[in-house]
Design a protein around this motif. Structure first.
Motif, mmCIF file in Angstrom:
data_model
loop_
_atom_site.group_PDB
_atom_site.id
_atom_site.type_symbol
_atom_site.label_atom_id
_atom_site.label_comp_id
_atom_site.label_asym_id
_atom_site.label_seq_id
_atom_site.Cartn_x
_atom_site.Cartn_y
_atom_site.Cartn_z
ATOM 1 N N LEU A 31 0.816 -1.209 0.000
ATOM 2 C CA LEU A 31 0.000 0.000 0.000
ATOM 3 C C LEU A 31 0.851 1.262 0.000
ATOM 4 O O LEU A 31 0.458 2.285 -0.557
ATOM 5 C CB LEU A 31 -0.928 0.013 1.216
ATOM 6 C CG LEU A 31 -2.041 -1.025 1.232
ATOM 7 C CD1 LEU A 31 -2.746 -1.009 2.570
ATOM 8 C CD2 LEU A 31 -3.029 -0.774 0.122
ATOM 9 N N LYS B 168 -0.715 -2.252 -12.970
ATOM 10 C CA LYS B 168 -1.686 -1.760 -11.980
ATOM 11 C C LYS B 168 -2.732 -2.814 -11.677
ATOM 12 O O LYS B 168 -3.080 -3.060 -10.513
ATOM 13 C CB LYS B 168 -2.396 -0.526 -12.529
ATOM 14 C CG LYS B 168 -1.598 0.736 -12.427
ATOM 15 C CD LYS B 168 -2.474 1.884 -12.893
ATOM 16 C CE LYS B 168 -1.703 3.167 -12.966
ATOM 17 N NZ LYS B 168 -2.445 4.191 -13.700
ATOM 18 N N TYR B 169 -3.220 -3.426 -12.745
ATOM 19 C CA TYR B 169 -4.247 -4.450 -12.609
ATOM 20 C C TYR B 169 -3.703 -5.607 -11.776
ATOM 21 O O TYR B 169 -4.368 -6.101 -10.856
ATOM 22 C CB TYR B 169 -4.638 -4.903 -14.019
ATOM 23 C CG TYR B 169 -5.771 -5.864 -14.152
ATOM 24 C CD1 TYR B 169 -6.611 -6.145 -13.094
ATOM 25 C CD2 TYR B 169 -6.021 -6.495 -15.371
ATOM 26 C CE1 TYR B 169 -7.654 -7.028 -13.243
ATOM 27 C CE2 TYR B 169 -7.057 -7.369 -15.530
ATOM 28 C CZ TYR B 169 -7.867 -7.641 -14.460
ATOM 29 O OH TYR B 169 -8.900 -8.517 -14.607
ATOM 30 N N GLN B 172 -3.366 -4.712 -7.938
ATOM 31 C CA GLN B 172 -4.649 -4.677 -7.235
ATOM 32 C C GLN B 172 -5.296 -6.050 -7.200
ATOM 33 O O GLN B 172 -5.852 -6.479 -6.185
ATOM 34 C CB GLN B 172 -5.578 -3.667 -7.897
ATOM 35 C CG GLN B 172 -4.976 -2.282 -7.820
ATOM 36 C CD GLN B 172 -5.869 -1.225 -8.414
ATOM 37 O OE1 GLN B 172 -7.072 -1.372 -8.456
ATOM 38 N NE2 GLN B 172 -5.280 -0.149 -8.874
ATOM 39 N N VAL B 224 -12.610 -6.595 -6.228
ATOM 40 C CA VAL B 224 -11.618 -6.000 -7.125
ATOM 41 C C VAL B 224 -11.900 -6.418 -8.555
ATOM 42 O O VAL B 224 -11.928 -5.597 -9.470
ATOM 43 C CB VAL B 224 -10.192 -6.421 -6.704
ATOM 44 C CG1 VAL B 224 -9.189 -5.920 -7.704
ATOM 45 C CG2 VAL B 224 -9.868 -5.903 -5.334
ATOM 46 N N LEU B 231 -13.106 -0.190 -5.559
ATOM 47 C CA LEU B 231 -12.004 -1.098 -5.875
ATOM 48 C C LEU B 231 -11.760 -1.175 -7.374
ATOM 49 O O LEU B 231 -11.145 -2.116 -7.852
ATOM 50 C CB LEU B 231 -12.323 -2.495 -5.330
ATOM 51 C CG LEU B 231 -12.693 -2.547 -3.859
ATOM 52 C CD1 LEU B 231 -13.255 -3.904 -3.506
ATOM 53 C CD2 LEU B 231 -11.476 -2.262 -3.012
ATOM 54 N N TRP B 234 -8.453 0.068 -11.450
ATOM 55 C CA TRP B 234 -7.702 -0.552 -12.546
ATOM 56 C C TRP B 234 -8.502 -0.613 -13.821
ATOM 57 O O TRP B 234 -7.954 -0.684 -14.908
ATOM 58 C CB TRP B 234 -7.299 -1.967 -12.148
ATOM 59 C CG TRP B 234 -8.481 -2.830 -11.797
ATOM 60 C CD1 TRP B 234 -9.045 -2.966 -10.570
ATOM 61 C CD2 TRP B 234 -9.242 -3.631 -12.687
ATOM 62 N NE1 TRP B 234 -10.123 -3.808 -10.631
ATOM 63 C CE2 TRP B 234 -10.272 -4.236 -11.917
ATOM 64 C CE3 TRP B 234 -9.174 -3.912 -14.052
ATOM 65 C CZ2 TRP B 234 -11.204 -5.090 -12.477
ATOM 66 C CZ3 TRP B 234 -10.109 -4.761 -14.594
ATOM 67 C CH2 TRP B 234 -11.118 -5.335 -13.809
#
Lengths: 125, 498, 228
Positions: A31, B168-169, B172, B224, B231, B234
């Protein structure tokens, strides 16, 4: 929960505390840190914590590994085999995600010359 | 129950997962013989799966098919549950998969093509496994297949934006999967079983406070992928940088499957039967934010991606009302979104290629240059907005009708907000349609239609959109029994555990 | 600011965890399903290693998914790294004679050990994934010690595919010929604790061993090639 309760908890749940310690360290890194390699390291720590947690869920006090390596072994004191099978799967999935993340990091570095996620902002709202 | 071979009355649903997997494993070998064959493999595989899924529909309306893997009785072995919900989703996945694979035969021309087709098969296999399985850890495994192959496919072109969105995907998604796994571990620790029906049976007598934590973790983890607010950061990046064929699948299948997992866990495992206020608000919020962000976009693929967020919000709203009508409406909305958004992304894919840009302004005069593609795009847009006689109309109508049937002031206000979202949606889609048809393009206005292999799936999507739009009774039967499968926890447990 | 929010979030999760974990006492887990595997696993699957019987028989479908995940990663890694790859040959400093000979000497031994681990997966701790990882480590040694040597891409791809196809084939054989269930253990179980026991389990583990070994070696190969 009072102090006594906390101490009691700590004594009985050492493995859980270790596992969730790793999970929280991993999550915190993911995070907060902005360097992709550090984020991937955090992911690895997080996965290790989850795996440790899964194994300790199936533990039985003074249990042995669930393998009948000779006929005289009793099945009474064996630990639960299911979480071990789950962890095997979870480890392999973790390896797959890590490998993919590292390959993406390699490509990202080729494009941007940096791994700092703050500077990688091609996409915006 | 005892006559289980390759064929039941229909084709055994385990083959929907195994056959695509087998072909995916075999493609590298096929690719050594001939690269030309490889791109037809997904077409062939998903025609088979589509036929199989349709052949099972009469049986599952009667009672769900339970398939034991390895011959162990649940909860001791993994089992597949092909009820109305499972078969409905597998038919939808197979249909969309078939259409997009025909489209991809001509669309995917550059990059590592053989690997594209393998990953495409695996992505859909993951989705198929999630909707059919009756075991919570097995769901996690298939979910990971779905996620990992979509991370890769988002970065398929290997350009700057693609790799960035994939990273990024992945980050997350990986956090989400870990949370899901912790939740599953907690459930196993509490109840000592992983079978969904067995879990459901034991959870009903457990302490609700204890059970809430694993539920929250699992919903957050799956949220997600299901693009629940907040959430979903992405999603716009990932859906807009992927190849258009993959955007169609990600928008049409991947997030729906994520949402399916959420509702399966909420309704079946945790036995929530009354409406869930938190999710009602979450749905409306997701809807409004998605539509407003979409309104402010001038990049067509980002606009469509944000519109997907809005549609997910509408589905969450429908499922959260949790009456059988509303759940049927939510499932109907999933079908109409898969068809509509799939069509939009496929049409947009060739419009982007022909105009050379993703900016909406560059589509001026497209209506003359590629008339058929533009008609398909327009129909898709009208269907998503919810205009009759397209499929979007009955699905939205069903949701709004069931929300109003709640009868409270609060729900009337919320319905008003949902309708406002629809108005915004209409505004930006009409803006695009206006640009396509009523703005004079500068530059060449020669006719340059999309290739025939791309037009065929667009035409079939359009046909289905119109047919179901005019005769919604076609699907309402299976939708109703699907909704009752989701809401009737006791029947589910009884059919699996006997 | 970011870290304060994160810490707040983690504290909330930690509080939740403490609440639940009090219901899951460490060292005495609820093992209704697990206990049955221990009690009846030997008769039902013929494997002395109960974890193996869970991995390949009771939860064999998970394992199919698992090898698929690894396959996705291997293929995906190739797809991500292959686009616009610059093919350049670089001068590689060769290793010293001692290192080179040592690696070549150890390579077959490590392969043999890996094979031992996955062939005996139903009897001793270990199995296809562990054995496969050991096999892949032999290739890492070669990459480090004998620079410039590569595994043949075609060969590793073929092994990878065949391993997966064998797994699926055995599963389908169970569906069509054997017990009428996908992945059922239709071969004779044999005598407990001997090498030829446990029906399909050793065959599956050998297939997995080859597949995992070649996949991991392929992954390392791709990463080395790209970072050089």
């Amino acid at each position: 929960m009072d102090i006594q309760g906390v101490i009691h908890f700590m004594q009985n749940y050492t493995y859980y505390i270790g596992a969730f310690g790793l999970i929280f360290i991993g999550l915190f890194i993911m995070l907060v840190k902005r360097n992709l390699i550090k984020v991937i390291l955090g992911l690895s720590i997080l996965e290790t914590g989850v795996n440790l947690f899964l194994v300790s869920v199936g533990y039985i006090s003074k249990g042995t590994a669930p393998i009948f390596s000779n006929a005289s072994i009793e099945g009474k004191s064996m630990v639960d085999p299911v979480p071990q099978a789950l962890v095997l799967t979870a480890i392999v999935i973790g390896v797959a995600v890590l490998a993919l993340a590292l390959s993406l990091a390699v490509r990202l570095y080729q494009h941007y010359g940096t791994l700092d996620l703050r500077q990688i902002r091609e996409q915006r709202w | 129950m005892n006559d289980f071979g390759l064929f039941l009355n229909g084709i055994n649903p385990v083959l929907f997962i195994v056959v695509p997997l087998g072909f995916a494993f075999g493609i590298p070998l096929l690719g050594m013989i001939s690269k030309k064959i490889v791109k037809w493999v997904p077409v062939f595989v998903y025609s088979f799966v589509l036929v199989g899924a349709l052949s099972n529909i009469p049986d599952v309306l009667d009672k769900p098919i339970i398939i034991q893997i390895g011959g162990f009785v649940p909860p001791f072995g993994i089992n597949l549950v092909a009820g109305p919900v499972g078969i409905l989703f597998s038919a939808l996945i197979a249909f969309a998969g078939l259409m997009v694979s025909i489209y991809a035969v001509v669309y995917i021309k550059e990059g590592p093509e053989v690997r594209y087709h393998i990953l495409y098969l695996l992505l859909l296999t993951g989705a198929m496994g999630v909707v059919l399985t009756g075991d919570i850890f097995n769901l996690f495994v298939f979910f990971e297949i779905l996620c990992i192959s979509s991370y890769t496919l988002v970065g398929y072109f290997g350009n700057k934006s693609g790799i960035e969105s994939a990273v990024k995907y992945l980050i997350q998604g990986a956090i989400g999967s870990s949370l899901l796994l912790i939740g599953i571990g907690l459930l196993y620790g509490l109840f000592g079983t992983l079978n969904m029906a067995d879990l459901a049976r034991q959870i009903s007598s457990a302490d609700p406070v204890t059970v809430f934590i694993p539920m929250a973790l699992m919903i957050t983890g799956l949220g997600v992928e299901a693009a629940l607010f907040p959430l979903n950061a992405w999603l716009p990046d990932a859906h807009s940088s992927a190849p258009s064929s993959i955007s169609a699948i990600l928008s049409g299948i991947a997030i729906e499957v994520g949402l399916y997992a959420v509702i399966r866990i909420l309704f079946t495992i945790f036995g929530i039967s009354d409406f869930i206020m938190f999710f009602v608000f979450l749905g409306v919020l997701t809807l409004l934010i998605g539509e407003m962000c979409a309104f402010s976009q001038n990049n067509i693929k980002r606009m469509l991606a944000y519109s997907s967020i809005g549609q997910i919000g509408l589905m969450v709203f429908a499922f959260a009302i949790a009456t059988s009508h509303a759940v049927a409406g939510g499932l109907f909305q999933m079908i109409s979104h898969t068809l509509g958004k799939g069509l939009l992304f496929m049409a947009a894919g060739y419009m982007i290629i022909r105009s050379g840009s993703m900016k909406t302004a560059s589509f001026e005069g497209m209506g003359k240059r590629m008339p058929l593609t533009c008609v398909a795009f327009t129909i898709g847009a009208f269907s998503i907005v919810g205009l009759p006689p397209f499929i979007g109309f009955p699905s939205k109508f069903l949701i709004i009708q069931s929300a109003l049937a709640k009868g409270t002031v609060l729900f009337t206000i919320l319905t008003g907000l949902v309708l406002m979202g629809t108005v915004i949606e209409g505004a930006y889609f009409f803006r695009i349609v206006q640009v396509i048809y009523f703005k004079k393009g500068n530059g060449d206005s020669e006719r340059n239609e999309a290739p025939i292999a791309a037009l065929i799936p667009m035409f079939l999507f359009t046909a289905v959109i119109i047919i179901i739009g005019i005769y919604p009774k076609f699907v309402l039967g299976i939708l109703d029994s699907a909704a009752s499968e989701l809401l009737n926890q006791i029947d589910y447990i009884r059919s699996v555990l006997g | 600011m970011r870290s304060i929010i994160s810490i707040f979030l983690l504290v909330v999760i930690a509080w939740g965890m403490i609440t639940v974990l009090q219901e899951i006492p460490f060292g005495s887990s609820e093992t209704r399903v697990g206990q049955r595997y221990i009690d009846q696993g030997r008769e039902e699957t013929g494997a002395a290693n109960i974890v193996t019987s869970v991995v390949l028989n009771y939860r064999g479908f998970d394992t199919l998914g698992e090898i698929t995940v690894l396959f996705v990663a291997a293929i995906g890694l190739g797809a991500v790294l292959s686009t616009n790859r610059k093919k350049k040959k670089r001068e590689i400093e060769s290793a010293s004679l001692v290192l080179y000979t040592g690696c070549r000497f150890l390579f077959p031994l490590i392969l043999l050990f890996g094979a031992y681990i996955f062939i005996h997966g139903h009897l001793t701790p270990g199995g296809g994934f562990q054995g496969g990882a050991i096999v892949a480590s032999a290739f890492v040694l070669v990459y480090l010690g004998c620079r410039g040597r590569r595994i043949s891409e075609t060969g590793s791809k073929a092994v990878e595919s065949l391993g997966g196809l064998i797994f699926i084939g055995i599963g389908l054989a169970g569906l069509a010929v054997g017990g009428r269930y996908f992945l059922s253990n239709f071969l004779p179980k044999g005598e407990l604790n001997t090498l030829f026991s446990a029906g399909v389990i050793p065959i599956l583990y050998i297939a997995i061993g080859f597949k995992v070994g070649s996949e991991l070696a392929g992954v390392i190969d791709h990463l080395i090639e790209d970072s050089e």
